[in-house]
Write an enzyme that holds these catalytic residues in place. Structure first.
Site, PDB file in Angstrom:
ATOM      1  N   ARG A 120       0.884  -1.169   0.000  1.00  0.00           N
ATOM      2  CA  ARG A 120       0.000   0.000   0.000  1.00  0.00           C
ATOM      3  C   ARG A 120       0.922   1.219   0.000  1.00  0.00           C
ATOM      4  NH1 ARG A 120      -5.430   1.211   1.684  1.00  0.00           N
ATOM      5  NH2 ARG A 120      -5.582   3.233   2.725  1.00  0.00           N
ATOM      6  N   HIS A 147      -6.920   1.350  -7.059  1.00  0.00           N
ATOM      7  CA  HIS A 147      -7.269   0.660  -5.808  1.00  0.00           C
ATOM      8  C   HIS A 147      -8.133  -0.558  -6.168  1.00  0.00           C
ATOM      9  CE1 HIS A 147      -7.785  -0.178  -1.730  1.00  0.00           C
ATOM     10  NE2 HIS A 147      -8.387   0.914  -1.294  1.00  0.00           N
ATOM     11  N   GLN A 150     -10.329  -2.717  -3.475  1.00  0.00           N
ATOM     12  CA  GLN A 150     -11.557  -2.060  -3.033  1.00  0.00           C
ATOM     13  C   GLN A 150     -12.654  -2.174  -4.086  1.00  0.00           C
ATOM     14  OE1 GLN A 150     -12.404  -0.326   0.023  1.00  0.00           O
ATOM     15  NE2 GLN A 150     -14.366  -0.720  -0.996  1.00  0.00           N
ATOM     16  N   ASP A 242     -16.166   9.325  -2.587  1.00  0.00           N
ATOM     17  CA  ASP A 242     -14.948   9.149  -1.797  1.00  0.00           C
ATOM     18  C   ASP A 242     -14.630  10.487  -1.147  1.00  0.00           C
ATOM     19  OD1 ASP A 242     -12.660   8.078  -0.718  1.00  0.00           O
ATOM     20  OD2 ASP A 242     -11.573   7.866  -2.605  1.00  0.00           O
ATOM     21  N   CYS A 282     -15.866   3.950  -0.015  1.00  0.00           N
ATOM     22  CA  CYS A 282     -14.765   3.058   0.337  1.00  0.00           C
ATOM     23  C   CYS A 282     -14.294   3.248   1.776  1.00  0.00           C
ATOM     24  CB  CYS A 282     -13.612   3.208  -0.636  1.00  0.00           C
ATOM     25  SG  CYS A 282     -13.010   4.899  -0.812  1.00  0.00           S
ATOM     26  N   ARG A 310     -14.270  -6.691   1.441  1.00  0.00           N
ATOM     27  CA  ARG A 310     -12.824  -6.596   1.245  1.00  0.00           C
ATOM     28  C   ARG A 310     -12.163  -7.894   1.703  1.00  0.00           C
ATOM     29  NH1 ARG A 310     -10.010  -1.722   1.184  1.00  0.00           N
ATOM     30  NH2 ARG A 310      -8.153  -3.050   1.075  1.00  0.00           N
TER      31      ARG A 310
END
Length: 324
Positions: A120, A147, A150, A242, A282, A310
């Site tokens: 990450r 991403h 996700q 987001d 998310c 997830r």
């Protein structure tokens, strides 16, 4: 593209995935991605029924974190534990990467110790270089450009709630960031029509948009890029947003709040969607900024189902890429 059957698979072995990296959706075919989602359904069903399933016994996942995380760290650690393996947390201060060791050296050393790597980080070039020199599977836990873990969880949630994916319309409102970029590449491969509304100056990556338009033409789906959030949500099946300032953009917070004020997902905006629309985020979320409390905590919100998924999609990625 045919509707994907919402049922567990009969096998967890996906030969097309073994030993491969999961960096973004561009590297994987629509069929391979559908197989991965079907595997996630199977693993989720096993977990809900309490059926032990440990194909990664004796395996170790190295997890490199150059960006802080709640969901990514916990879900990957739990995933490895449930699959019989072990997860090793490595912050930037714990590794020589944080002191300037070349990525090729880190990749080749860690390949001698662990069976897979999740990272990450910031620049997408970091994860691609890591994968280039590692001899083990590398999983993108997040970069500034993509991403994919996700978005795969989002798509699984959408599939579960709607029973199909083909022909659905998903609307993304806000910054043209890594979430929007991953949706652009993933949506056409699952037969999903995508609309993205961003403020001027905050559009998605141009190269990703070009790639997405080509995929949409190939898979018979549509992509709409607009600055009008009302146009984007008209009759949509799902609304996504987001935070307005992601990690590393904190100094732009006030400027972004001014530019994004008209892009809040609130009760007035969602009136233009279908009555049974789904809302996704998310997380973490800032109520009163990108989304109103009434929407994110309302009956159409599935943010916690989405967060749970997830775990299940990442278990599928781990099994598909690392299992013997």
């Amino acid at each position: 593209m045919a509707t994907i059957p919402l049922q567990p698979t009969t096998t967890w072995q996906l030969p097309n995935w073994q030993g491969r990296d999961f960096l973004d959706f561009a590297d994987h075919s629509a069929i391979d991605l559908q197989d991965l989602l079907t595997l996630a359904i199977d693993l989720k069903e096993k977990q809900k029924q309490g059926i032990p399933f440990r194909p990664l016994a004796g395996k170790t996942l190295g997890m490199i974190f150059e960006k802080a995380s709640t969901r990514t760290r916990v879900s990957f650690e739990v995933a490895m534990y449930q699959l019989g393996g072990h997860a090793l947390f490595l912050s930037s201060s714990d590794t020589q990467l944080g002191r300037g060791e070349p990525i090729p050296d880190t990749a080749q050393v860690l390949s001698r110790y662990v069976d897979g790597l999740m990272i990450r980080t910031f620049g997408h070039e970091i994860v691609t270089e890591l994968a280039q020199y590692a001899s083990i599977p590398v999983i993108n836990g997040l970069t500034d450009l993509h991403h994919p873990c996700q978005v795969l969880a989002d798509i699984l949630t959408l599939w579960e709630k709607k029973g199909t994916l083909k022909g659905l319309t998903v609307t993304y409102i806000g910054d043209g960031n890594n979430m929007a970029n991953s949706w652009l590449v993933a949506a056409p491969k699952f037969g999903i029509n995508l609309r993205i509304a961003t403020p001027p100056g905050y559009e998605c990556d141009a190269a990703v948009v070009e790639q997405a338009n080509n995929l949409a033409a190939q898979h018979g789906t549509s992509i709409l890029l607009t600055h009008d959030p009302v146009e984007a949500v008209q009759g949509t099946d799902m609304i996504y947003t987001d935070v307005w300032a992601s990690m590393g953009q904190e100094q732009e917070q006030q400027e972004r709040m001014n530019h994004f004020a008209a892009y809040q997902v609130n009760e007035e905006l969602v009136k233009h969607a279908k009555p049974d629309y789904l809302f996704m985020h998310c997380l973490p979320a800032h109520r009163g900024e990108e989304v109103s409390a009434g929407v994110i905590d309302g009956p159409n919100s599935v943010i916690f189902d989405e967060a749970e998924n997830r775990l299940h999609v990442q278990k599928a990625i781990l099994v598909a890429t690392m299992a013997p």
